[in-house]
Design a protein around this motif. Structure first.
Motif, PDB file in Angstrom:
ATOM      1  N   HIS A 158     -11.979 -13.288   5.670  1.00 58.48           N
ATOM      2  CA  HIS A 158     -11.349 -14.521   5.236  1.00 58.48           C
ATOM      3  C   HIS A 158     -10.262 -14.209   4.210  1.00 58.48           C
ATOM      4  N   ILE A 159      -9.303 -15.122   4.084  1.00 66.31           N
ATOM      5  CA  ILE A 159      -8.183 -14.940   3.175  1.00 66.31           C
ATOM      6  C   ILE A 159      -8.649 -15.151   1.734  1.00 66.31           C
ATOM      7  N   ALA A 160      -8.097 -14.334   0.836  1.00 67.04           N
ATOM      8  CA  ALA A 160      -8.362 -14.463  -0.593  1.00 67.04           C
ATOM      9  C   ALA A 160      -7.060 -14.239  -1.351  1.00 67.04           C
ATOM     10  N   THR A 161      -6.960 -14.843  -2.524  1.00 68.95           N
ATOM     11  CA  THR A 161      -5.809 -14.624  -3.392  1.00 68.95           C
ATOM     12  C   THR A 161      -6.298 -14.115  -4.740  1.00 68.95           C
ATOM     13  N   LEU A 162      -5.413 -13.430  -5.451  1.00 66.63           N
ATOM     14  CA  LEU A 162      -5.761 -12.894  -6.766  1.00 66.63           C
ATOM     15  C   LEU A 162      -4.492 -12.592  -7.526  1.00 66.63           C
ATOM     16  N   GLU A 163      -4.654 -12.284  -8.787  1.00 68.20           N
ATOM     17  CA  GLU A 163      -3.533 -11.886  -9.627  1.00 68.20           C
ATOM     18  C   GLU A 163      -3.691 -10.428 -10.032  1.00 68.20           C
ATOM     19  N   LEU A 164      -2.595  -9.678  -9.896  1.00 65.82           N
ATOM     20  CA  LEU A 164      -2.571  -8.272 -10.275  1.00 65.82           C
ATOM     21  C   LEU A 164      -1.371  -8.007 -11.169  1.00 65.82           C
ATOM     22  N   THR A 165      -1.539  -7.101 -12.110  1.00 62.55           N
ATOM     23  CA  THR A 165      -0.377  -6.639 -12.851  1.00 62.55           C
ATOM     24  C   THR A 165       0.418  -5.674 -11.970  1.00 62.55           C
ATOM     25  N   GLY A 166       1.651  -5.471 -12.331  1.00 65.36           N
ATOM     26  CA  GLY A 166       2.450  -4.511 -11.584  1.00 65.36           C
ATOM     27  C   GLY A 166       1.821  -3.131 -11.576  1.00 65.36           C
ATOM     28  N   LYS A 167       1.167  -2.759 -12.663  1.00 61.62           N
ATOM     29  CA  LYS A 167       0.494  -1.467 -12.724  1.00 61.62           C
ATOM     30  C   LYS A 167      -0.639  -1.395 -11.705  1.00 61.62           C
TER      31      LYS A 167
END
Length: 473
Positions: A376-385
């Motif tokens: 299933h689709i998921a979203t998240l936040e990541l830093t550029g690092k």
């Protein structure tokens, strides 16, 4: 079916054709033959250059003089039996199980993709199999006992001999199926599991022992000293879809390929006086197109008709074949997710692309074969690092919306990736569960969107004048 005895099995299903070696007692000798495949992955239908299950069965009857009721044959698989084309995946593997039963399979190792339907689904499937699944190294975490859907070993009567097979599942199962499906199980190191059961097996006084394993050459090579100590002549391999017959310190390591495209034929001779085993003329045979066996073809046709009824509504159009190994196809799937859920970029992994896209109309049969898993689709936040860490990890990730230009990573809008900035990323729940950089992300949101659905919506934008090929980056 053969009378159950003990047999240490390391199995990897392949397709072999060799001259008949009669399995009959000759003085002090008894001969029998092993027919082996691995990683069938639900490919019961013929392909342009292969005969499918019905063709393989014809080869066995013609070249090996095979009869499933004849005790001079042992038929085994190295696991990963079911997940693949829609004709198997969409129906929970029922079609492939029916075919394997009819072909007379005696044993199978447990592949990582046996867990794609969850442990309860696997339990249900074992009830319809006429052969056991073997894995000596899958224990319940809560009790320490062997998982209830496998056997550690089996003993079979083959040509009047007691043949023992011990099964082993790959330790990589915890990351090569959905981790939540195996969270309640420990996968014990191979040598620990073998040492636990070898005494019990040998106490049954088998004439021959084999290992049947769903892992590849290098893991098997590490077990060669154990095999020599216990006079185990063959370790059957799987998992990596390779074709080989190697001999390492007099121990054979064998893998047949995948997708029922080939099989391995192993003639075995046992000296009843000296108790010695001799093996020669092992061959890997291609399952070349041939007149299909009527019995097996009837079963295949039944499921083809069902799939034709259920899954043939056109979704889109492809002008030229797109190979599954093409990274642009992997990124295209990620593009579909990003287009629907928004964000800065999307990640997919090449291991999630399981089938070529053939030229012509694309229907659900092709799409399910391309994307067979229940992700299933998921979203998240990541830093550029963290984004860069994901790029450099072992998961073979491909990204849509971000590419390397010279020494810099550029977003679609032309800006340079900032290691200190936070970005919205779209991916799947599976990849979050196995990718360390994703696990460390923030504001992870799991959706109810099956990962094929955005691809369906992208396909509906295609036509003969704007085929899917035009959407590849």
């Amino acid at each position: 079916m053969k009378q159950k005895l003990i047999f240490i099995l390391a199995l990897c299903v392949g397709f072999v054709a060799i001259n008949e070696v009669a399995v009959a007692q000759k003085g002090d000798y008894v001969d029998f033959k092993i027919l082996y495949t691995n990683d069938n992955h639900g490919w019961l239908e013929p392909m342009p250059n292969t005969g499918g299950a019905a063709g393989m069965y014809t080869h066995w009857k013609k070249n090996e003089k095979y009869n499933p009721s004849d005790s001079k044959f042992l038929v085994m698989s190295g696991g990963d039996l079911l997940t693949g084309p829609a004709i198997s995946t969409w129906y929970g593997g029922e079609s492939m199980i029916e075919v394997l039963n009819a072909m007379g399979f005696d044993l199978s190792a447990v592949g990582n993709h046996e867990f794609d339907f969850g442990p309860d689904g696997l339990r249900t499937k074992t009830k319809t199999m006429t052969f056991p699944l073997l894995a000596a190294n899958i224990n319940e975490k809560a009790t320490g006992k062997l998982a209830d859907f496998v056997k550690p070993y089996e003993i079979l009567e083959v040509a009047g001999l007691k043949v023992a097979v011990i099964g082993l599942a790959t330790l990589a199962t915890v990351t090569t199926t959905f981790p939540k499906n195996v969270k309640d199980y420990d996968f014990v190191p191979y040598l620990d599991a073998l040492n636990k059961y070898i005494g019990e097996v040998e106490s049954k006084n088998p004439d021959i022992i084999f290992i049947l394993a769903h892992f590849g050459f290098f893991d098997s090579k590490d077990l060669v000293p154990f095999a020599k100590e216990h006079k185990i002549p063959i370790i059957f391999n799987g998992h990596y879809h390779e074709k080989y017959v190697y001999q390492v310190d007099d121990i054979y390591l064998i893998q047949s390929g995948c997708y029922m495209q080939s099989y391995v034929s192993v003639p075995v001779r046992f000296n009843k006086t000296t108790k010695e085993v001799s093996i020669s003329n092992i061959n890997i045979y291609n399952n070349t197109p041939i007149k299909p066996d009527k019995k097996i073809q009837t079963i295949v046709k039944k499921w083809q008709d069902r799939a034709e009824q259920d899954l043939t509504k056109p979704l889109g159009y492809c002008k030229e074949k797109i190979k599954m190994e093409n990274p642009a196809l992997c990124r295209l799937m990620a593009r579909a997710w990003l287009d629907k859920f928004g964000g800065d970029f999307a990640y997919n992994n090449i291991g999630g692309v399981r089938q070529d896209v053939e030229a012509g109309n694309i229907d659900m049969r092709q799409l399910i074969g391309l994307m067979p898993f229940d992700n299933h689709i998921a979203t998240l936040e990541l830093t550029g690092k963290q984004v860069l860490e994901a790029f450099n990890g072992p998961e073979r990730l491909y990204c849509y919306g971000l590419k390397k230009v010279g020494n810099e990573y550029k977003l679609k809008n032309g800006t340079t990736l900032d290691e200190s900035k936070t970005y919205k990323v779209v991916t799947t729940d599976y990849l979050i569960s196995v990718t360390p950089a994703f696990k460390a992300g923030k504001n992870i949101e799991y959706t109810d969107e099956q990962y094929r659905q955005p691809m369906i919506e992208l396909l509906q934008k295609t036509s003969q004048t704007k085929p899917l090929n035009d959407f590849l980056d």
